[in-house]
Scaffold this active site. Structure first.
Site, PDB file in Angstrom:
ATOM      1  N   ASP A  59       0.849  -1.186   0.000  1.00  0.00           N
ATOM      2  CA  ASP A  59       0.000   0.000   0.000  1.00  0.00           C
ATOM      3  C   ASP A  59       0.894   1.249   0.000  1.00  0.00           C
ATOM      4  O   ASP A  59       1.837   1.331  -0.778  1.00  0.00           O
ATOM      5  CB  ASP A  59      -0.962  -0.039   1.199  1.00  0.00           C
ATOM      6  CG  ASP A  59      -2.134   0.912   1.062  1.00  0.00           C
ATOM      7  OD1 ASP A  59      -3.147   0.520   0.474  1.00  0.00           O
ATOM      8  OD2 ASP A  59      -2.030   2.063   1.517  1.00  0.00           O
ATOM      9  N   TYR A  83      -3.540  11.104   1.266  1.00  0.00           N
ATOM     10  CA  TYR A  83      -4.021  11.056  -0.114  1.00  0.00           C
ATOM     11  C   TYR A  83      -4.039  12.453  -0.729  1.00  0.00           C
ATOM     12  O   TYR A  83      -3.732  12.627  -1.913  1.00  0.00           O
ATOM     13  CB  TYR A  83      -5.414  10.429  -0.164  1.00  0.00           C
ATOM     14  CG  TYR A  83      -5.415   8.948   0.110  1.00  0.00           C
ATOM     15  CD1 TYR A  83      -5.460   8.029  -0.925  1.00  0.00           C
ATOM     16  CD2 TYR A  83      -5.359   8.461   1.417  1.00  0.00           C
ATOM     17  CE1 TYR A  83      -5.457   6.665  -0.684  1.00  0.00           C
ATOM     18  CE2 TYR A  83      -5.340   7.098   1.675  1.00  0.00           C
ATOM     19  CZ  TYR A  83      -5.385   6.203   0.628  1.00  0.00           C
ATOM     20  OH  TYR A  83      -5.365   4.855   0.871  1.00  0.00           O
ATOM     21  N   HIS A 132      -4.396  -8.058  -0.017  1.00  0.00           N
ATOM     22  CA  HIS A 132      -3.723  -6.779   0.197  1.00  0.00           C
ATOM     23  C   HIS A 132      -2.966  -6.723   1.520  1.00  0.00           C
ATOM     24  O   HIS A 132      -1.885  -6.140   1.599  1.00  0.00           O
ATOM     25  CB  HIS A 132      -4.771  -5.668   0.163  1.00  0.00           C
ATOM     26  CG  HIS A 132      -4.210  -4.292   0.195  1.00  0.00           C
ATOM     27  ND1 HIS A 132      -3.496  -3.753  -0.855  1.00  0.00           N
ATOM     28  CD2 HIS A 132      -4.245  -3.322   1.144  1.00  0.00           C
ATOM     29  CE1 HIS A 132      -3.135  -2.521  -0.558  1.00  0.00           C
ATOM     30  NE2 HIS A 132      -3.573  -2.234   0.659  1.00  0.00           N
TER      31      HIS A 132
END
Length: 367
Positions: free
Chosen positions: A168, A294, A346
Protein backbone atom coordinates in the site's frame (compact mmCIF):
# COMPACT_ATOMS: atom_id res chain seq x y z
CA UNK A 1 18.70 12.39 17.44
CA UNK A 2 17.05 11.56 20.76
CA UNK A 3 14.88 8.48 21.26
CA UNK A 4 12.35 8.25 24.08
CA UNK A 5 11.12 4.81 25.21
CA UNK A 6 7.37 4.46 24.65
CA UNK A 7 4.60 2.18 25.89
CA UNK A 8 1.02 2.15 24.73
CA UNK A 9 -1.28 2.81 27.68
CA UNK A 10 -4.76 3.95 26.69
CA UNK A 11 -6.56 5.46 29.70
CA UNK A 12 -9.41 3.30 30.96
CA UNK A 13 -11.75 6.28 30.62
CA UNK A 14 -11.18 6.25 26.85
CA UNK A 15 -11.94 2.53 26.64
CA UNK A 16 -15.12 3.08 28.67
CA UNK A 17 -16.07 5.98 26.40
CA UNK A 18 -15.65 3.77 23.32
CA UNK A 19 -17.94 1.13 24.81
CA UNK A 20 -20.55 3.73 25.74
CA UNK A 21 -20.52 5.20 22.24
CA UNK A 22 -20.88 1.74 20.72
CA UNK A 23 -23.80 1.00 23.06
CA UNK A 24 -25.52 4.23 21.98
CA UNK A 25 -25.05 3.78 18.24
CA UNK A 26 -27.86 5.12 16.11
CA UNK A 27 -28.31 2.35 13.55
CA UNK A 28 -29.86 2.84 10.09
CA UNK A 29 -32.70 0.85 8.57
CA UNK A 30 -32.37 -2.84 7.78
CA UNK A 31 -30.33 -4.10 4.83
CA UNK A 32 -31.76 -4.02 1.35
CA UNK A 33 -32.65 -7.58 0.35
CA UNK A 34 -30.25 -9.40 -1.93
CA UNK A 35 -27.56 -6.72 -2.31
CA UNK A 36 -24.86 -8.21 -0.07
CA UNK A 37 -21.82 -5.92 0.17
CA UNK A 38 -22.49 -4.14 -3.13
CA UNK A 39 -24.01 -1.08 -1.39
CA UNK A 40 -21.34 -1.03 1.32
CA UNK A 41 -20.98 -2.84 4.63
CA UNK A 42 -24.19 -4.75 5.45
CA UNK A 43 -25.92 -4.00 8.74
CA UNK A 44 -26.16 -7.75 9.34
CA UNK A 45 -22.36 -7.89 9.42
CA UNK A 46 -21.46 -4.61 11.06
CA UNK A 47 -23.81 -4.66 14.03
CA UNK A 48 -22.56 -7.98 15.48
CA UNK A 49 -18.98 -6.84 14.85
CA UNK A 50 -19.61 -3.60 16.74
CA UNK A 51 -21.21 -5.55 19.58
CA UNK A 52 -18.14 -7.75 19.79
CA UNK A 53 -15.90 -4.67 19.78
CA UNK A 54 -17.96 -3.37 22.72
CA UNK A 55 -18.37 -6.53 24.80
CA UNK A 56 -15.98 -9.23 23.59
CA UNK A 57 -12.85 -7.48 22.35
CA UNK A 58 -9.98 -7.16 24.84
CA UNK A 59 -7.96 -4.05 24.00
CA UNK A 60 -5.63 -4.62 26.96
CA UNK A 61 -4.56 -7.98 25.50
CA UNK A 62 -3.76 -6.31 22.18
CA UNK A 63 -1.95 -3.52 23.99
CA UNK A 64 0.15 -6.08 25.87
CA UNK A 65 1.05 -7.81 22.60
CA UNK A 66 2.19 -4.55 21.06
CA UNK A 67 4.10 -3.56 24.19
CA UNK A 68 6.04 -6.83 24.11
CA UNK A 69 8.19 -5.16 21.45
CA UNK A 70 10.51 -2.20 22.19
CA UNK A 71 8.97 1.09 21.07
CA UNK A 72 10.28 4.63 20.89
CA UNK A 73 9.35 8.12 19.80
CA UNK A 74 11.52 10.83 18.29
CA UNK A 75 11.07 14.10 16.43
CA UNK A 76 12.07 14.72 12.83
CA UNK A 77 11.44 18.00 11.04
CA UNK A 78 9.04 19.09 13.77
CA UNK A 79 6.94 15.91 13.54
CA UNK A 80 6.59 13.20 16.19
CA UNK A 81 7.54 9.71 15.01
CA UNK A 82 6.62 6.47 16.78
CA UNK A 83 8.30 3.20 15.88
CA UNK A 84 9.02 -0.34 16.98
CA UNK A 85 12.69 -1.31 17.03
CA UNK A 86 13.28 -5.05 17.31
CA UNK A 87 16.91 -6.05 17.08
CA UNK A 88 17.93 -9.50 15.89
CA UNK A 89 20.03 -11.76 18.05
CA UNK A 90 22.48 -11.77 15.13
CA UNK A 91 24.70 -8.70 15.57
CA UNK A 92 25.44 -8.51 11.83
CA UNK A 93 21.81 -8.91 10.72
CA UNK A 94 20.58 -6.67 7.92
CA UNK A 95 18.45 -3.74 9.13
CA UNK A 96 15.00 -3.77 7.54
CA UNK A 97 12.45 -0.97 7.49
CA UNK A 98 8.84 -2.25 7.41
CA UNK A 99 6.26 0.34 6.32
CA UNK A 100 2.49 -0.06 6.64
CA UNK A 101 -0.20 1.64 4.57
CA UNK A 102 -3.82 2.75 4.86
CA UNK A 103 -6.01 1.54 6.51
CA UNK A 104 -3.22 -0.33 8.24
CA UNK A 105 -0.86 0.31 11.14
CA UNK A 106 2.00 -1.33 12.99
CA UNK A 107 -0.56 -4.03 13.91
CA UNK A 108 -0.17 -5.39 10.37
CA UNK A 109 3.31 -6.72 11.16
CA UNK A 110 2.72 -8.47 14.49
CA UNK A 111 2.84 -11.97 12.99
CA UNK A 112 6.02 -11.37 10.98
CA UNK A 113 8.14 -9.69 13.66
CA UNK A 114 9.36 -12.85 15.38
CA UNK A 115 10.38 -14.81 12.26
CA UNK A 116 11.89 -11.81 10.49
CA UNK A 117 13.88 -10.78 13.56
CA UNK A 118 15.83 -14.02 13.22
CA UNK A 119 17.59 -12.45 10.22
CA UNK A 120 16.87 -8.71 10.36
CA UNK A 121 17.01 -5.76 12.75
CA UNK A 122 13.45 -4.45 12.34
CA UNK A 123 12.35 -0.82 12.36
CA UNK A 124 8.57 -0.46 12.08
CA UNK A 125 7.39 3.16 12.14
CA UNK A 126 3.92 4.65 12.22
CA UNK A 127 3.54 6.93 9.20
CA UNK A 128 3.17 10.64 10.10
CA UNK A 129 -0.53 11.31 10.65
CA UNK A 130 -1.14 7.66 11.57
CA UNK A 131 -1.46 5.98 14.94
CA UNK A 132 0.97 6.90 17.67
CA UNK A 133 2.95 9.21 15.39
CA UNK A 134 -0.15 11.34 15.86
CA UNK A 135 -1.72 13.87 13.53
CA UNK A 136 0.68 15.63 11.19
CA UNK A 137 1.51 19.04 12.68
CA UNK A 138 1.99 20.74 9.32
CA UNK A 139 0.83 20.08 5.75
CA UNK A 140 3.19 18.65 3.16
CA UNK A 141 3.83 15.15 4.46
CA UNK A 142 3.73 13.36 1.11
CA UNK A 143 5.57 10.18 0.12
CA UNK A 144 8.81 12.00 -0.69
CA UNK A 145 8.94 13.82 2.63
CA UNK A 146 8.04 10.67 4.57
CA UNK A 147 10.76 8.73 2.72
CA UNK A 148 13.29 11.42 3.64
CA UNK A 149 12.22 11.31 7.30
CA UNK A 150 12.38 7.51 7.48
CA UNK A 151 15.88 7.62 5.99
CA UNK A 152 16.82 10.12 8.70
CA UNK A 153 15.35 7.76 11.29
CA UNK A 154 17.49 4.88 10.01
CA UNK A 155 20.54 7.12 10.01
CA UNK A 156 19.81 8.21 13.58
CA UNK A 157 19.59 4.56 14.64
CA UNK A 158 23.06 3.98 13.19
CA UNK A 159 21.97 1.97 10.14
CA UNK A 160 24.01 2.97 7.10
CA UNK A 161 22.84 0.13 4.81
CA UNK A 162 19.39 -1.37 5.09
CA UNK A 163 16.45 -2.82 3.21
CA UNK A 164 12.96 -1.36 2.86
CA UNK A 165 9.69 -3.25 2.55
CA UNK A 166 6.04 -2.29 2.33
CA UNK A 167 2.60 -2.65 0.86
CA UNK A 168 0.00 0.00 0.00
CA UNK A 169 1.52 3.41 0.93
CA UNK A 170 4.42 1.44 2.37
CA UNK A 171 5.22 0.23 -1.14
CA UNK A 172 5.39 3.79 -2.49
CA UNK A 173 7.44 4.99 0.50
CA UNK A 174 9.89 2.08 0.30
CA UNK A 175 10.41 2.66 -3.43
CA UNK A 176 10.97 6.37 -2.84
CA UNK A 177 13.59 5.69 -0.17
CA UNK A 178 15.41 3.46 -2.64
CA UNK A 179 15.28 6.18 -5.29
CA UNK A 180 16.38 9.10 -3.12
CA UNK A 181 18.94 7.26 -0.98
CA UNK A 182 20.29 4.42 -3.19
CA UNK A 183 23.67 4.53 -1.47
CA UNK A 184 22.03 3.44 1.79
CA UNK A 185 19.37 0.99 0.54
CA UNK A 186 20.36 -2.61 -0.17
CA UNK A 187 17.08 -3.37 -1.88
CA UNK A 188 13.34 -2.70 -1.88
CA UNK A 189 10.69 -5.40 -1.50
CA UNK A 190 7.01 -4.62 -2.09
CA UNK A 191 3.79 -6.60 -1.84
CA UNK A 192 1.72 -4.15 -3.85
CA UNK A 193 2.52 -2.69 -7.25
CA UNK A 194 0.09 -1.15 -9.72
CA UNK A 195 0.69 -1.28 -13.47
CA UNK A 196 -1.46 0.70 -15.84
CA UNK A 197 -2.85 -0.08 -19.27
CA UNK A 198 -0.49 1.60 -21.77
CA UNK A 199 -1.93 3.40 -24.78
CA UNK A 200 -1.04 1.89 -28.13
CA UNK A 201 0.07 -1.47 -26.68
CA UNK A 202 -1.94 -4.34 -28.18
CA UNK A 203 0.31 -7.36 -27.68
CA UNK A 204 -0.67 -8.26 -24.13
CA UNK A 205 -1.64 -11.86 -23.41
CA UNK A 206 -5.14 -12.82 -22.18
CA UNK A 207 -3.67 -13.42 -18.72
CA UNK A 208 -2.05 -9.97 -18.68
CA UNK A 209 -5.31 -8.38 -19.77
CA UNK A 210 -7.15 -10.16 -16.94
CA UNK A 211 -4.63 -8.72 -14.48
CA UNK A 212 -5.26 -5.23 -15.81
CA UNK A 213 -9.00 -5.77 -15.45
CA UNK A 214 -8.50 -5.94 -11.67
CA UNK A 215 -7.25 -2.36 -11.78
CA UNK A 216 -10.27 -1.34 -13.89
CA UNK A 217 -12.55 -2.91 -11.28
CA UNK A 218 -10.75 -1.10 -8.48
CA UNK A 219 -10.94 2.27 -10.21
CA UNK A 220 -14.61 1.93 -11.15
CA UNK A 221 -16.09 0.21 -8.09
CA UNK A 222 -13.71 0.25 -5.11
CA UNK A 223 -11.88 3.59 -5.12
CA UNK A 224 -14.58 5.95 -3.83
CA UNK A 225 -12.82 6.20 -0.45
CA UNK A 226 -9.67 7.45 -2.22
CA UNK A 227 -11.46 10.31 -3.97
CA UNK A 228 -12.99 11.48 -0.69
CA UNK A 229 -9.70 11.23 1.19
CA UNK A 230 -7.68 13.07 -1.42
CA UNK A 231 -10.19 15.94 -1.68
CA UNK A 232 -11.88 16.41 1.72
CA UNK A 233 -10.02 14.39 4.37
CA UNK A 234 -10.77 16.81 7.17
CA UNK A 235 -14.52 16.78 6.56
CA UNK A 236 -14.49 12.99 6.55
CA UNK A 237 -12.44 13.01 9.74
CA UNK A 238 -15.18 14.69 11.80
CA UNK A 239 -17.57 11.80 11.26
CA UNK A 240 -15.03 9.03 11.77
CA UNK A 241 -13.48 10.68 14.84
CA UNK A 242 -16.89 11.08 16.48
CA UNK A 243 -18.44 7.73 15.56
CA UNK A 244 -16.62 4.47 16.31
CA UNK A 245 -19.09 2.55 14.14
CA UNK A 246 -18.36 4.93 11.29
CA UNK A 247 -14.63 4.35 11.73
CA UNK A 248 -15.22 0.61 11.97
CA UNK A 249 -17.28 0.47 8.79
CA UNK A 250 -14.83 2.65 6.84
CA UNK A 251 -11.98 0.22 7.56
CA UNK A 252 -13.84 -3.11 7.72
CA UNK A 253 -15.09 -2.55 4.18
CA UNK A 254 -11.48 -2.56 2.93
CA UNK A 255 -10.75 -5.77 4.81
CA UNK A 256 -13.66 -7.29 2.89
CA UNK A 257 -12.90 -5.85 -0.55
CA UNK A 258 -9.13 -6.36 -0.48
CA UNK A 259 -8.60 -9.75 1.19
CA UNK A 260 -8.80 -13.38 0.13
CA UNK A 261 -12.03 -14.17 1.94
CA UNK A 262 -15.11 -16.29 1.36
CA UNK A 263 -17.69 -13.74 2.45
CA UNK A 264 -16.39 -11.86 5.49
CA UNK A 265 -13.06 -10.26 6.49
CA UNK A 266 -12.62 -12.77 9.33
CA UNK A 267 -12.13 -15.50 6.71
CA UNK A 268 -8.82 -13.83 5.87
CA UNK A 269 -7.65 -12.03 9.03
CA UNK A 270 -8.16 -12.56 12.73
CA UNK A 271 -11.19 -10.57 13.88
CA UNK A 272 -9.55 -9.17 17.02
CA UNK A 273 -6.42 -8.24 15.08
CA UNK A 274 -8.55 -6.25 12.66
CA UNK A 275 -10.30 -4.58 15.61
CA UNK A 276 -6.92 -3.77 17.19
CA UNK A 277 -6.02 -1.99 13.97
CA UNK A 278 -9.31 -0.06 13.98
CA UNK A 279 -8.87 0.74 17.67
CA UNK A 280 -5.54 2.44 17.02
CA UNK A 281 -7.23 4.81 14.57
CA UNK A 282 -9.98 5.43 17.12
CA UNK A 283 -7.86 5.95 20.24
CA UNK A 284 -5.35 8.20 18.45
CA UNK A 285 -8.02 10.21 16.62
CA UNK A 286 -6.15 9.91 13.33
CA UNK A 287 -8.95 9.16 10.87
CA UNK A 288 -8.68 12.55 9.18
CA UNK A 289 -4.92 13.00 9.46
CA UNK A 290 -4.23 9.55 7.98
CA UNK A 291 -6.67 10.23 5.15
CA UNK A 292 -4.81 13.47 4.45
CA UNK A 293 -1.88 11.54 2.99
CA UNK A 294 -4.02 11.06 -0.11
CA UNK A 295 -4.43 14.81 -0.47
CA UNK A 296 -0.76 15.50 0.24
CA UNK A 297 0.27 13.00 -2.41
CA UNK A 298 -2.23 14.25 -5.00
CA UNK A 299 0.00 17.19 -5.89
CA UNK A 300 2.97 14.84 -6.23
CA UNK A 301 1.12 12.15 -8.17
CA UNK A 302 2.81 11.24 -11.44
CA UNK A 303 6.09 12.91 -10.45
CA UNK A 304 7.48 9.93 -8.56
CA UNK A 305 10.39 8.34 -10.41
CA UNK A 306 11.27 4.63 -10.26
CA UNK A 307 13.55 3.31 -7.57
CA UNK A 308 17.08 2.59 -8.74
CA UNK A 309 17.99 -0.24 -6.35
CA UNK A 310 17.30 -3.98 -6.71
CA UNK A 311 13.58 -4.52 -6.32
CA UNK A 312 11.53 -7.56 -5.37
CA UNK A 313 7.79 -7.92 -5.96
CA UNK A 314 5.43 -10.33 -4.21
CA UNK A 315 2.04 -10.62 -5.91
CA UNK A 316 -0.92 -11.86 -3.88
CA UNK A 317 -3.94 -12.76 -6.07
CA UNK A 318 -6.62 -10.90 -4.12
CA UNK A 319 -4.83 -7.56 -3.85
CA UNK A 320 -6.66 -4.43 -5.03
CA UNK A 321 -5.06 -4.85 -8.46
CA UNK A 322 -2.63 -7.30 -10.01
CA UNK A 323 0.51 -6.03 -11.74
CA UNK A 324 1.70 -7.21 -15.15
CA UNK A 325 5.35 -8.15 -14.98
CA UNK A 326 6.28 -6.97 -18.48
CA UNK A 327 4.79 -3.54 -17.74
CA UNK A 328 6.28 -3.43 -14.23
CA UNK A 329 9.77 -4.05 -15.60
CA UNK A 330 9.38 -1.11 -17.95
CA UNK A 331 8.36 1.07 -14.99
CA UNK A 332 11.10 -0.27 -12.71
CA UNK A 333 14.07 -1.66 -14.68
CA UNK A 334 15.73 -2.85 -11.46
CA UNK A 335 13.19 -5.59 -10.68
CA UNK A 336 15.26 -8.72 -10.01
CA UNK A 337 12.76 -10.83 -8.07
CA UNK A 338 9.10 -11.64 -8.81
CA UNK A 339 6.85 -14.12 -7.00
CA UNK A 340 3.18 -14.81 -7.70
CA UNK A 341 1.33 -16.62 -4.92
CA UNK A 342 -1.88 -18.62 -5.20
CA UNK A 343 -3.55 -17.15 -2.10
CA UNK A 344 -3.61 -13.98 -0.03
CA UNK A 345 -4.56 -10.38 -0.60
CA UNK A 346 -3.72 -6.78 0.20
CA UNK A 347 -2.91 -7.27 3.90
CA UNK A 348 -0.29 -9.92 3.20
CA UNK A 349 1.49 -9.67 6.56
CA UNK A 350 -1.82 -10.40 8.31
CA UNK A 351 -3.29 -12.87 5.82
CA UNK A 352 -0.28 -14.94 4.81
CA UNK A 353 2.61 -14.01 7.11
CA UNK A 354 4.57 -17.20 6.38
CA UNK A 355 4.49 -16.59 2.62
CA UNK A 356 5.52 -12.97 3.01
CA UNK A 357 8.38 -13.80 5.39
CA UNK A 358 9.59 -16.51 3.03
CA UNK A 359 9.62 -14.09 0.09
CA UNK A 360 11.36 -11.30 2.00
CA UNK A 361 14.07 -13.70 3.12
CA UNK A 362 14.52 -15.07 -0.38
CA UNK A 363 14.79 -11.63 -1.97
CA UNK A 364 17.23 -10.09 0.51
CA UNK A 365 19.16 -13.37 0.71
CA UNK A 366 19.75 -13.19 -3.03
CA UNK A 367 21.35 -9.76 -2.62
Amino acid sequence: MEFTPFRIDIPQAEIDDLRARLANTRWPEDDLPGVGWSYGVPLSYLRPLAEHWRDGFDWRAQEERLNSHPQFTTEISGQRFHFLHVRSRKPDATPLLLVHGWPGSIVEFLDVIEPLSEDFHLVIPSIPGFGFSGPARKPGWNVLRIAWAFAKLMEGLGYDRYGAQGGDWGSSIAQEIGRVFPEHVVGVHVNMLMTFRPSGVNDLSPEELRSLETLDHYQKDLSGYMHVQRTRPRTLGYGLTDSPVGQLAWIAEKFYDWTDNEGAPEDAVDRDRMLANVSIYWFTGTAGSSAALYKEQAAYWGQQKPTTVPTGVAVFPHDVSLPVRSLAEKMIPTIVHWTEFDRGGHFAAMEEPDLLVQDIRKFFGSL
